[in-house]
Every structure is written in C-alpha cells, then in structure tokens.
Design a protein around this motif. Structure first.
Motif, short mmCIF file in Angstrom:
data_model
loop_
_atom_site.label_atom_id
_atom_site.label_comp_id
_atom_site.label_asym_id
_atom_site.label_seq_id
_atom_site.Cartn_x
_atom_site.Cartn_y
_atom_site.Cartn_z
N ALA A 51 0.83 -1.20 0.00
CA ALA A 51 0.00 0.00 0.00
C ALA A 51 0.87 1.26 0.00
CB ALA A 51 -0.93 0.00 1.21
N GLU A 52 0.54 2.20 -0.88
CA GLU A 52 1.29 3.45 -0.99
C GLU A 52 1.04 4.32 0.25
OE1 GLU A 52 4.00 5.85 -2.86
OE2 GLU A 52 3.18 4.00 -3.72
N PRO A 53 2.10 4.72 0.96
CA PRO A 53 1.90 5.50 2.18
C PRO A 53 1.48 6.94 1.89
CG PRO A 53 4.24 5.24 1.71
CD PRO A 53 3.51 4.40 0.72
N ASN A 54 0.72 7.48 2.80
CA ASN A 54 0.32 8.88 2.73
C ASN A 54 1.55 9.76 2.99
OD1 ASN A 54 -0.81 11.43 3.08
ND2 ASN A 54 -2.52 10.69 4.34
N PRO A 55 1.83 10.76 2.14
CA PRO A 55 3.00 11.62 2.39
C PRO A 55 2.83 12.47 3.65
CG PRO A 55 1.70 12.44 0.54
CD PRO A 55 1.16 11.10 0.88
N ARG A 56 1.61 12.64 4.12
CA ARG A 56 1.35 13.40 5.35
C ARG A 56 0.53 12.53 6.32
NH1 ARG A 56 0.87 16.93 1.14
NH2 ARG A 56 2.25 18.76 1.17
N PRO A 57 1.12 11.47 6.85
CA PRO A 57 0.36 10.55 7.71
C PRO A 57 0.15 11.12 9.10
CG PRO A 57 2.65 9.89 7.65
CD PRO A 57 2.52 11.05 6.70
N MET A 58 -0.81 10.57 9.80
CA MET A 58 -1.04 10.96 11.19
C MET A 58 0.13 10.54 12.08
SD MET A 58 -4.26 10.03 13.71
CE MET A 58 -5.40 10.98 12.70
N PHE A 59 0.70 9.35 11.77
CA PHE A 59 1.83 8.84 12.54
C PHE A 59 2.97 8.52 11.56
CE2 PHE A 59 -2.13 7.38 14.56
CZ PHE A 59 -2.05 8.09 15.75
N PRO A 60 4.21 8.54 12.03
CA PRO A 60 5.34 8.24 11.14
C PRO A 60 5.23 6.82 10.57
CG PRO A 60 6.10 9.24 13.19
CD PRO A 60 4.65 8.93 13.38
N ASN A 61 5.59 6.67 9.30
CA ASN A 61 5.58 5.36 8.64
C ASN A 61 7.00 4.82 8.51
OD1 ASN A 61 2.82 4.94 8.05
ND2 ASN A 61 2.93 6.36 6.33
N PRO A 62 7.13 3.50 8.52
CA PRO A 62 8.42 2.92 8.13
C PRO A 62 8.65 3.17 6.65
CG PRO A 62 6.79 1.21 8.36
CD PRO A 62 6.14 2.47 8.84
N PRO A 63 9.86 3.05 6.17
CA PRO A 63 10.12 3.30 4.75
C PRO A 63 9.46 2.26 3.84
CG PRO A 63 12.07 2.40 5.82
CD PRO A 63 11.08 2.71 6.90
N GLY A 64 9.12 2.66 2.63
CA GLY A 64 8.59 1.72 1.65
C GLY A 64 7.08 1.56 1.72
N LEU A 65 6.59 0.59 0.94
CA LEU A 65 5.16 0.30 0.92
C LEU A 65 4.73 -0.31 2.26
CD1 LEU A 65 4.89 -1.24 -2.66
CD2 LEU A 65 4.38 1.11 -1.97
N LEU A 66 3.48 -0.09 2.62
CA LEU A 66 2.99 -0.56 3.91
C LEU A 66 2.22 -1.86 3.78
CD1 LEU A 66 1.74 2.80 5.46
CD2 LEU A 66 4.02 1.77 5.55
N ARG A 67 2.24 -2.66 4.84
CA ARG A 67 1.52 -3.93 4.89
C ARG A 67 0.38 -3.82 5.90
NH1 ARG A 67 6.09 -7.53 8.12
NH2 ARG A 67 5.73 -6.62 10.21
#
Length: 340
Positions: free
Chosen positions: A155-171
């Motif tokens: 899944a393509e991560p939101n560039p402005r997420p509510m919480f920090p994302n790990p790098p890359g696509l999300l599972r």
C-alpha cells in the motif's frame, strides 16, 4: 504419535434439555472446554463457523479469548467460509488473535458448506465477479488472504500521515510471522485437496466427502490424503504438510455414555445428496467400549494417514461431560492405537 483435538460446532438452543441455551453460554463454555482440554493433555481446540445459525459464527473474538486463557494447546477453525470474508480485515483479525495466542492459531478455511440462507454471502456485501462461481470467489478471497499473510508491503503511504511510517510500501498490521504456514483448506473433493497442496496449505478433511468412487468413506478419504501429499511433493514445498480428519468417537465408560451413545450400534457410512444434487458420503460414528473401539479404529484408513484427529463433541451436553469424552479417548483409546 498423533495430535488429538476437539471440534465444536457450538450449537445453542433455548430447550430445557440444552446445556447451552444462549450464544453467551456457547461462547463462554467453548473457552472453558479449551482450558479443560489443555489440562487433560489434548493438542487442539477447534471451532466450526456457521453464519445465520444458532452456532458459533465470528471466530476471532473466541480464538483470541481462548489464546489468552491457555498456553499450549493449538487453537483453530474447521472451517471459515471464505465467501463471507474480507481478506484484509481477516488478516488483521487473525494476526491479532495469533499474536495473543503466541503463534498457536491453526486456521481452517474453505469454500464453505450448505448454508442456512440462500446466498448468504451477498448479505455480507460479497458476490462473484462476472464469470465466477461462489467457489471461485472463495478461492479468490483465499489467494488474497494468503498473499497478505506473507507480510510484504503493497500500500502506498500517505505523504502526510497521522503517525510516522516505516520506509517503503505498507503492509496490513499486525503481522504475525509464521501464520501463513498454519492455514488449512477444508477439502470435500480430491481436486480441491490437490489445489490446497499447490497453494501450500495444510489439509482438513471432515466427516463428509463428495462421493467420487462409491468406496467406503475412510477409503475415499485416505485416497484424497494420498493425492494431496503427492501434489505437495510435486509442488516442491520445503516444509512438511499437516493433515487432519474429523470423527465422532465415543468411548462407552459409564451409564451416561451408554444412555447418550450406546444405541448407535454398528454405525455405517451414509450416502446421500447435498446442495446442487451432489452425491456425498458421510463417515460413520464410533461408539463402543474402549477395547472394541480400538479394534474398530484400526480399520479406519484415513485416520491412519492423518497426523491430526479432531473429535467432534456434543457441546450442548456441557463442559464437564465433553471433558469426560475427551479424557476417555486420550487415556483409554489413544494408547492402544499407538497415538499416545
């Protein structure tokens, strides 16, 4: 050695004769029976899933509760009807339940059985795509679910997420490592058993199978298991697969047992028709004194082929009685067959 667990359909009824008169009774007693089975030394607590019925349905709250109350016993289903399931939501639920249980889930899934209502999956918001059957839809849901369980990002991560994302696509989270190898397919035909092997799923075969040869049930089921194992080997999977069969087996130890099951006599396989005029064979039940039971079970080819045996239990007779049923098999029958 053989893994021995119980399988409960989780019936309830307001009848005065029922020990489970409500859904709450069934759910709470299911937890208690799993705890008792673990204390007795059983290897698995499995639950059937039926929608639109006075039986166990949504499995994951129950599996999570059993996982929190036990520490060793395997916890599973036999089976979840994949026509009703959102694969991503199911991945979240099963991942959570498996983590609570410490990696003890053994999930049986399938196309499902004859239903209480017509095309019940449509009420859940699902329907076959153009050119698909409902069985095709179940396999499509299954393929998505199995892929999600691998834990790869998609899944393509939101560039402005509510919480920090790990790098890359999300599972999908939470991810439970190893659950992918603990998924079982409930197969009613040789062809679906072969398909399950090709997909890298373990095999569950119940007390019903489509009649494909007219041979006795245990012979047809044993042939199904052999076809599955041959397909598994041909597919080149690295791990060793597991195979379970279900049986109704009662050791007649006291007057209660004889009153409930002593009248079964020499039960035999039954041939009949289920949905869409499909001819099926229903496996016999076993009820006898332990020494006779041992001799009868020695002739069951499919039990001999399987590594796991699930004992169907009459859950409406209460936790204490069903614990007695399980204990009788573990102590007085299994050793005589080399299972313990």
């Amino acid at each position: 050695m053989k893994n021995i667990g119980f399988l409960s359909f989780g019936h309830w009824s307001p009848s005065p004769q029922s020990g489970t008169r409500s859904a709450a009774d069934t759910l709470l007693q299911s937890i208690d029976l799993a705890v008792a089975a673990e204390e007795l030394g059983a290897d698995g607590a499995y639950f059937r899933v039926h929608h639109f019925a006075r039986q166990l349905a949504s499995p994951f709250p129950l599996l999570a509760a059993v996982g929190a109350k036990t520490s060793r016993i395997e916890i599973g289903t036999a089976v979840i009807d994949m026509r009703y399931e959102n694969p991503l939501y199911m991945a979240e639920d099963s991942g959570s339940a498996d983590l609570i249980a410490g990696g003890r889930l053994q999930l049986g899934i399938s196309r499902g059985s004859p239903e209480q209502v017509i095309e019940g999956w449509r009420y859940f918001g699902y329907g076959p795509a153009e050119g698909e059957t409902d069985a095709d839809m179940a396999r499509r849901h299954t393929s998505v679910y199995l892929e999600i369980l691998r834990g790869k990002g998609f899944a393509e991560p939101n560039p402005r997420p509510m919480f920090p994302n790990p790098p890359g696509l999300l599972r999908v989270e939470p991810h439970s490592p190893g659950l992918r190898d603990r998924i079982w397919w409930g197969a009613a035909t040789d062809a679906t058993a072969v398909w399950a092997a090709q997909q890298g799923m373990n095999l569950q075969s119940s007390t019903l199978k489509f009649d494909e040869s007219g041979k006795p049930f245990s012979v047809q089921q044993a042939e199904q298991i052999r076809a599955y194992r041959a397909a598994w080997k041909e597919a080149g999977h690295e791990r060793t697969p597991r195979v379970s069969v279900s049986r109704s087996i009662f050791a007649l130890m006291d007057d209660r047992d004889r009153a409930y099951f002593g009248g079964n006599g020499e039960s035999k396989d039954q041939f009949g028709y289920i949905e869409q005029d499909v001819r099926a064979v229903f496996g016999r039940s076993y009820a006898a004194e332990p020494d006779k039971l041992i001799e009868q079970l020695k002739t069951d080819e499919a039990i001999a082929e399987a590594d796991t045996l699930l004992l169907t239990v009459p859950n409406q007779l209460g936790v204490d009685y069903n614990a007695h049923v399980i204990e009788a098999i573990l102590k007085h029958v299994a050793p005589g067959l080399g299972w313990r």
